[in-house]
Design an enzyme around this catalytic site. Structure first.
Site, PDB file in Angstrom:
ATOM      1  N   LYS A 124       0.850  -1.025  -0.107  1.00 19.11           N
ATOM      2  CA  LYS A 124       0.043   0.041   0.013  1.00 19.11           C
ATOM      3  C   LYS A 124       0.799   1.363   0.029  1.00 19.11           C
ATOM      4  O   LYS A 124       0.582   2.269  -0.883  1.00 19.11           O
ATOM      5  CB  LYS A 124      -1.027  -0.172   1.381  1.00 19.11           C
ATOM      6  CG  LYS A 124      -1.619   1.338   1.567  1.00 19.11           C
ATOM      7  CD  LYS A 124      -2.475   1.259   2.642  1.00 19.11           C
ATOM      8  CE  LYS A 124      -1.650   1.556   4.114  1.00 19.11           C
ATOM      9  NZ  LYS A 124      -1.387   2.717   4.498  1.00 19.11           N
ATOM     10  N   ASN A 125       1.643   1.202   0.743  1.00 20.87           N
ATOM     11  CA  ASN A 125       2.374   2.467   1.084  1.00 20.87           C
ATOM     12  C   ASN A 125       3.485   2.881   0.015  1.00 20.87           C
ATOM     13  O   ASN A 125       4.273   3.882  -0.119  1.00 20.87           O
ATOM     14  CB  ASN A 125       3.238   2.463   2.619  1.00 20.87           C
ATOM     15  CG  ASN A 125       2.218   2.841   3.418  1.00 20.87           C
ATOM     16  OD1 ASN A 125       1.040   3.027   3.346  1.00 20.87           O
ATOM     17  ND2 ASN A 125       2.550   2.875   4.837  1.00 20.87           N
ATOM     18  N   CYS A 183      -4.826  12.476  13.411  1.00 25.10           N
ATOM     19  CA  CYS A 183      -5.427  11.419  13.267  1.00 25.10           C
ATOM     20  C   CYS A 183      -5.315  10.391  14.506  1.00 25.10           C
ATOM     21  O   CYS A 183      -4.551  10.940  15.523  1.00 25.10           O
ATOM     22  CB  CYS A 183      -4.742  10.426  12.046  1.00 25.10           C
ATOM     23  SG  CYS A 183      -3.229   9.766  12.401  1.00 25.10           S
ATOM     24  N   ARG A 237       0.628  14.262  13.456  1.00 24.45           N
ATOM     25  CA  ARG A 237       1.135  14.244  12.037  1.00 24.45           C
ATOM     26  C   ARG A 237       1.129  15.319  11.122  1.00 24.45           C
ATOM     27  O   ARG A 237       0.232  15.556  10.287  1.00 24.45           O
ATOM     28  CB  ARG A 237       0.343  13.013  11.668  1.00 24.45           C
ATOM     29  CG  ARG A 237       0.371  11.767  12.226  1.00 24.45           C
ATOM     30  CD  ARG A 237      -0.295  10.567  11.447  1.00 24.45           C
ATOM     31  NE  ARG A 237       0.518  10.044  10.383  1.00 24.45           N
ATOM     32  CZ  ARG A 237       0.135   9.210   9.656  1.00 24.45           C
ATOM     33  NH1 ARG A 237      -1.354   8.609   9.939  1.00 24.45           N
ATOM     34  NH2 ARG A 237       0.898   8.704   8.570  1.00 24.45           N
ATOM     35  N   ASP A 264       4.905   0.705  12.169  1.00 27.73           N
ATOM     36  CA  ASP A 264       3.678  -0.515  11.753  1.00 27.73           C
ATOM     37  C   ASP A 264       3.637  -1.583  12.071  1.00 27.73           C
ATOM     38  O   ASP A 264       2.724  -2.295  11.730  1.00 27.73           O
ATOM     39  CB  ASP A 264       3.594  -0.114  10.309  1.00 27.73           C
ATOM     40  CG  ASP A 264       3.499   1.453   9.655  1.00 27.73           C
ATOM     41  OD1 ASP A 264       3.087   2.311  10.461  1.00 27.73           O
ATOM     42  OD2 ASP A 264       3.596   1.603   8.505  1.00 27.73           O
ATOM     43  N   ARG A 311      -8.269  -0.768   5.177  1.00 26.97           N
ATOM     44  CA  ARG A 311      -7.557   0.557   4.334  1.00 26.97           C
ATOM     45  C   ARG A 311      -6.293  -0.231   3.937  1.00 26.97           C
ATOM     46  O   ARG A 311      -5.388   0.483   3.088  1.00 26.97           O
ATOM     47  CB  ARG A 311      -7.460   1.766   5.391  1.00 26.97           C
ATOM     48  CG  ARG A 311      -8.697   2.320   5.667  1.00 26.97           C
ATOM     49  CD  ARG A 311      -8.291   3.382   6.377  1.00 26.97           C
ATOM     50  NE  ARG A 311      -7.194   4.444   5.940  1.00 26.97           N
ATOM     51  CZ  ARG A 311      -6.257   4.718   6.712  1.00 26.97           C
ATOM     52  NH1 ARG A 311      -6.241   4.655   8.065  1.00 26.97           N
ATOM     53  NH2 ARG A 311      -5.095   5.021   6.261  1.00 26.97           N
TER      54      ARG A 311
HETATM   55  C1  EPZ Z   1       4.299   6.896   6.558  1.00 25.97           C
HETATM   56  O1  EPZ Z   1       3.469   7.992   7.031  1.00 25.97           O
HETATM   57  C2  EPZ Z   1       3.315   5.692   6.490  1.00 25.97           C
HETATM   58  N1  EPZ Z   1       2.537   6.165   5.408  1.00 25.97           N
HETATM   59  C3  EPZ Z   1       2.771   5.236   7.884  1.00 25.97           C
HETATM   60  O2  EPZ Z   1       1.946   4.118   7.610  1.00 25.97           O
HETATM   61  C4  EPZ Z   1       4.104   5.023   8.661  1.00 25.97           C
HETATM   62  O3  EPZ Z   1       3.405   4.663  10.044  1.00 25.97           O
HETATM   63  C5  EPZ Z   1       4.968   6.054   8.764  1.00 25.97           C
HETATM   64  O4  EPZ Z   1       5.336   6.828   7.341  1.00 25.97           O
HETATM   65  C6  EPZ Z   1       6.069   5.748   9.525  1.00 25.97           C
HETATM   66  O5  EPZ Z   1       6.654   4.703   9.080  1.00 25.97           O
HETATM   67  C7  EPZ Z   1       2.430   5.970   4.119  1.00 25.97           C
HETATM   68  O6  EPZ Z   1       3.604   5.575   3.593  1.00 25.97           O
HETATM   69  C8  EPZ Z   1       1.306   6.370   3.025  1.00 25.97           C
HETATM   70  P1  EPZ Z   1       6.308  10.220   8.495  1.00 25.97           P
HETATM   71  P2  EPZ Z   1       4.204   9.458   7.160  1.00 25.97           P
HETATM   72  O7  EPZ Z   1       6.077  11.620   7.805  1.00 25.97           O
HETATM   73  O8  EPZ Z   1       4.888   9.789   5.751  1.00 25.97           O
HETATM   74  C9  EPZ Z   1       6.614  13.578  11.852  1.00 25.97           C
HETATM   75  C10 EPZ Z   1       0.223   2.670   7.867  1.00 25.97           C
HETATM   76  O9  EPZ Z   1      -0.299   2.062   8.915  1.00 25.97           O
HETATM   77  N2  EPZ Z   1       6.426  14.581  10.949  1.00 25.97           N
HETATM   78  O10 EPZ Z   1       7.334   9.305   8.367  1.00 25.97           O
HETATM   79  O11 EPZ Z   1       2.859  10.269   7.344  1.00 25.97           O
HETATM   80  C11 EPZ Z   1       5.486  12.703  12.256  1.00 25.97           C
HETATM   81  O12 EPZ Z   1       4.436  13.381  13.093  1.00 25.97           O
HETATM   82  C12 EPZ Z   1       0.726   4.117   8.124  1.00 25.97           C
HETATM   83  O13 EPZ Z   1       0.330   2.075   6.904  1.00 25.97           O
HETATM   84  C13 EPZ Z   1       6.530  15.876  11.255  1.00 25.97           C
HETATM   85  O14 EPZ Z   1       6.795  16.294  12.383  1.00 25.97           O
HETATM   86  O15 EPZ Z   1       4.860   9.384   8.694  1.00 25.97           O
HETATM   87  C14 EPZ Z   1       5.936  11.398  12.534  1.00 25.97           C
HETATM   88  O16 EPZ Z   1       6.062  11.682  14.164  1.00 25.97           O
HETATM   89  C15 EPZ Z   1       0.430   4.837   9.250  1.00 25.97           C
HETATM   90  N3  EPZ Z   1       6.560  16.789   9.928  1.00 25.97           N
HETATM   91  C16 EPZ Z   1       7.344  11.210  11.988  1.00 25.97           C
HETATM   92  O17 EPZ Z   1       7.419  12.822  11.727  1.00 25.97           O
HETATM   93  C17 EPZ Z   1       6.401  16.511   8.839  1.00 25.97           C
HETATM   94  O18 EPZ Z   1       6.156  17.163   7.880  1.00 25.97           O
HETATM   95  C18 EPZ Z   1       7.146  10.190  10.851  1.00 25.97           C
HETATM   96  O19 EPZ Z   1       6.278  10.515  10.223  1.00 25.97           O
HETATM   97  C19 EPZ Z   1       6.070  15.005   8.532  1.00 25.97           C
HETATM   98  C20 EPZ Z   1       6.178  14.160   9.571  1.00 25.97           C
END
Ligand code: EPZ
Length: 419
Positions: free
Chosen positions: A22-23, A116, A121, A306, A398
């Site tokens: 998916k991701n 969420c 996030r 995850d 999802r």
């Molecule tokens: C991706 O989310 C995945 N989603 C998530 O999968 C996964 O949990 C996550 O990466 C971490 O591995 C997709 O790929 C579609 P991040 P993403 O930006 O990109 C902070 C699932 O169950 N952050 O790497 O949204 C954030 O709050 C899901 O399939 C900022 O502060 O995650 C978090 O603490 C849920 N500012 C950390 O970074 C930003 O602009 C990592 O989040 C972006 C992120």
């Protein structure tokens, strides 16, 4: 609303195939916006999130058609560069259209995703990266209003304050069409970032370093339509491996990539399970009661956030106390209260959960709160004695393709019911 009903305590044995990730599929499908014409993305799982992205592309004016395992996307010469609240609200990954829209059409209006169930996030890193490439961004009425003066982004050097998976993907896609060289530092190294880079390379993009902390992109004037097969889903595969590692079980997952699952395999082995390579994947077998193991989530190649909820199910049956530390998201222990309803002994203090192993779990009705929490509840239900009903399974849908149909041939007594 559907629910999943499990008669637990039955050994699981056999082989299950990993679906496409998916991701990885979501960013690759969004990348289609970078070029006009007919794109094909293969090995795309049939999931609610993929359908949501399809609806979003259709809203913009693209034609999206689902085949047996492929998604065909026709991108016209002009689109409506907007991602409305209703589509972004149901799927945060909708924000992945922002980079491509700005790179291709020089303007975009994308709803802010908001919080969420697993935490705040924010997307500040996506926006800062795009600003570094020359985008002007305002936040108005809950929307990101972005435009590129002069129409084309310019290459730049940008360091992410924090490793972000979709943030790295968004800015890398934007840089592919920017004028000149972009150097991105402190990038996420997840395999899905590497897969997107491979898809972009097939479109004619010039990208080096994906899979490391530094990605270099030499922008090109235009790209061609993509034809790409996405990588297998390491989190779905990992969920099946945890199922195999539960006491009395033995599950082989075909089509997964062992190097994507090393951190998990190491923890499963430390917990006493046997994890071995097969000709085309991995096999996990539970040998007696698991041993306690401490787990701390971290960006790839660390232990994936995850997989934290699913691993906690195994540890809840261990012969001692394990410490689980969540470092990626601040509120990702929503499954704990529900696991307690099944008899698990877990206490949470901030980002740390102490899991005191119990001899057995007992079935009960439970409620899913997010995607991976749902998977954990399913695993717990499979291990528990008696009946477990998992409600709100739309979270599960999802991210897991036909999970009950995949688990049933392993011996699981599992069915979906209309609530
Ligand atoms: C991706 O989310 C995945 N989603 C998530 O999968 C996964 O949990 C996550 O990466 C971490 O591995 C997709 O790929 C579609 P991040 P993403 O930006 O990109 C902070 C699932 O169950 N952050 O790497 O949204 C954030 O709050 C899901 O399939 C900022 O502060 O995650 C978090 O603490 C849920 N500012 C950390 O970074 C930003 O602009 C990592 O989040 C972006 C992120």
């Amino acid at each position: 609303m559907d629910k999943i009903v499990i008669e637990g305590g039955v050994p699981l044995r056999g082989t299950v195939a990993a679906s496409g990730a998916k991701n990885a599929a979501l960013p690759v499908v969004a990348a289609a916006l970078l070029a006009d014409g007919d794109h094909v993305v293969r090995n795309v799982p049939d999931l609610a999130d993929v359908r949501t992205l399809g609806r979003l592309l259709a809203h913009m004016g693209c034609a999206v058609e689902r085949g047996a395992d492929a998604l065909a996307v026709r991108v016209p010469g002009d689109v409506k560069p907007e991602a409305p609240y209703d589509l972004v609200r149901t799927m945060r990954a909708s924000v992945l259209v922002l980079g491509p829209l700005l790179a291709r059409w020089g303007r975009a209006r994308v709803s802010l995703p908001g919080g969420c169930a697993i935490g705040a996030r924010p997307i500040d890193q996506h926006l800062k990266g795009l600003e570094a490439l020359g985008a002007e961004i305002r936040l108005e009425h809950g929307y990101v209003e972005a435009r590129v003066p002069g129409g084309r982004l310019s290459g730049a050097t940008f360091t992410f304050d924090k490793e972000t998976v979709t943030g790295t993907e968004n800015v890398m896609m934007a840089a592919a069409l920017a004028d000149g060289r972009t150097v991105l530092e402190n990038c996420a190294r997840e395999p899905e970032v590497g897969d997107l880079a491979a898809a972009l390379a097939r479109m004619g993009a010039r990208i080096e370093g994906a899979g490391t902390h530094e990605i270099r992109v030499d922008g090109v004037a235009s790209l061609r339509p993509l034809d790409h097969r996405v990588i297998p889903d390491r989190i779905e595969a990992g969920t099946f491996l945890v199922a195999g590692a539960l006491p009395g079980n033995d599950v082989a997952v075909t089509g997964c990539v062992p190097s994507h699952l090393e951190a998990l395999a190491e923890k499963l082995r430390a917990a006493g399970a046997s994890v071995t390579r097969t000709a085309d994947g991995l096999r996990a077998a539970g040998r007696g009661r698991p041993r306690p193991v401490d787990v701390k989530t971290a960006p790839f190649p660390g232990f994936p956030t995850d997989m934290q909820a699913q691993m906690m199910v195994l540890l809840s049956l261990a012969s001692g106390t394990s410490k689980v530390t969540e470092t990626v998201f601040e509120n990702r222990f929503m499954h704990v209260l529900e696991l307690q309803r099944l008899g698990a002994d877990i206490s949470v203090d901030g980002r740390v959960a102490l899991v005191r192993g119990v001899a057995g779990l007992s079935g009960a009705p439970v409620m899913a709160s997010d995607l991976r929490a749902s998977a954990a509840l399913l695993l717990a239900g499979l291990a528990a004695s008696g009946t477990t009903e998992v409600r709100r399974v739309y979270h599960l849908d999802r991210g897991y393709e036909h999970i009950e149909r995949k688990l049933a041939p392993l011996g699981a007594r599992i069915r979906r019911e209309r609530a």
